[in-house]
Design an enzyme around this catalytic site. Structure first.
Site, mmCIF file in Angstrom:
data_model
loop_
_atom_site.group_PDB
_atom_site.id
_atom_site.type_symbol
_atom_site.label_atom_id
_atom_site.label_comp_id
_atom_site.label_asym_id
_atom_site.label_seq_id
_atom_site.Cartn_x
_atom_site.Cartn_y
_atom_site.Cartn_z
ATOM 1 C CB SER A 61 -16.061 -1.070 -3.643
ATOM 2 O OG SER A 61 -14.802 -1.946 -3.157
ATOM 3 C CE1 TYR B 291 -12.083 2.152 -5.503
ATOM 4 C CE2 TYR B 291 -11.934 0.357 -3.807
ATOM 5 C CZ TYR B 291 -12.603 0.991 -4.852
ATOM 6 O OH TYR B 291 -13.331 0.381 -5.854
#
Length: 251
Positions: A137, A150
């Site tokens: 990501s 995250y």
């Protein structure tokens, strides 16, 4: 429509394959000649995707050691592993961190990737031309407010992927990290724990990437010649230049 492959077709394993990027990737790899083994927890949805691409659905929970061991035992050959299983929970600040959410994110994104890669690595080496593609990501590259848990998990996943590349130098296994930005899947719905309004707001006024865009990139990486290693890819929508800089059109 189901796709039929020859008996000697290369085998791709895709985790988190019941929806989103994982499902699209399974279909894309089947279309370029891979016999695909799909792994995920949601078996009913997984079987539907497998039927659509001529693949094989096998239950898999990447956070469970026994599940990963049982899954790997059902994979006789592995030429390509796509570590796609992962996700985010919440957007708390460090001061308000929900440690259960943090533990889940670390387990599924980091330890889940380690468990599956470790279990299948001998078969990847034995293939003579193995590949590991990890779906990371932009959160692995750029910290942002509301992304602490995250960010931490994806930075760790990126680090282990890059270390794996170093460790496998001289071995017949290539390693790639693909880091997408905003992709319109159920990612935000999971992150916001079912709050549809919050999830919809993430994509409002934007044309984000689709799961198929990422899957197409996986397919391209997977079909490069054996001497070519695509180490890292950062892919964003035209409307996005960084984690939180997004052009939104007025509705």
């Amino acid at each position: 429509m189901s796709i039929t492959h020859p008996a000697d077709a290369p085998v791709a394993v895709v985790t988190g394959a019941s929806s989103g990027i994982g499902a699209a990737t399974a279909k894309a790899l089947a279309a370029v000649g891979y016999d695909v083994v799909l792994g995920a927890r949601r078996v009913e949805r997984l079987e539907k995707v497998a039927a659509e691409c001529g693949g094989r659905a096998v239950a898999l929970d990447v956070t469970d050691d026994d599940s990963v061991e049982a899954f790997a035992a059902q994979v006789d050959r592995c030429d390509l592993l796509v570590n796609n299983a992962g996700g985010a929970l919440g957007s708390d600040s460090l001061a308000d961190a929900n440690l259960d959410d943090w533990k889940w994110m670390y387990d599924v994104n980091v330890l889940g990737t380690v468990r599956v890669t470790k279990a299948l690595l001998p078969k990847l080496v034995a293939s003579g031309d193995g590949q590991v593609i990890t779906i990371g990501s932009i959160a692995a590259r750029e910290p942002y407010k509301g992304g602490a848990g995250y960010n931490a998990a994806k930075h760790a996943e990126a680090a282990l992927t890059r270390v794996l590349r170093l460790e496998l130098l001289g071995q017949p296994v290539r390693v790639c990290e693909i880091d997408p930005g905003m992709v319109h899947t159920d990612f935000s719905l999971v992150r916001f724990k079912g709050d549809q309004a919050k999830a919809d707001a993430v994509y409002a006024g934007v044309e984000p990437l689709t799961a198929e865009d990422v899957a197409d990139t996986v397919s391209w990486v997977a079909t490069r010649p054996a001497h070519v290693n695509i180490d890292q890819i950062l892919m964003l929508a035209r409307d996005q230049t960084s984690a939180q800089v997004v052009h939104r059109r007025e509705s």
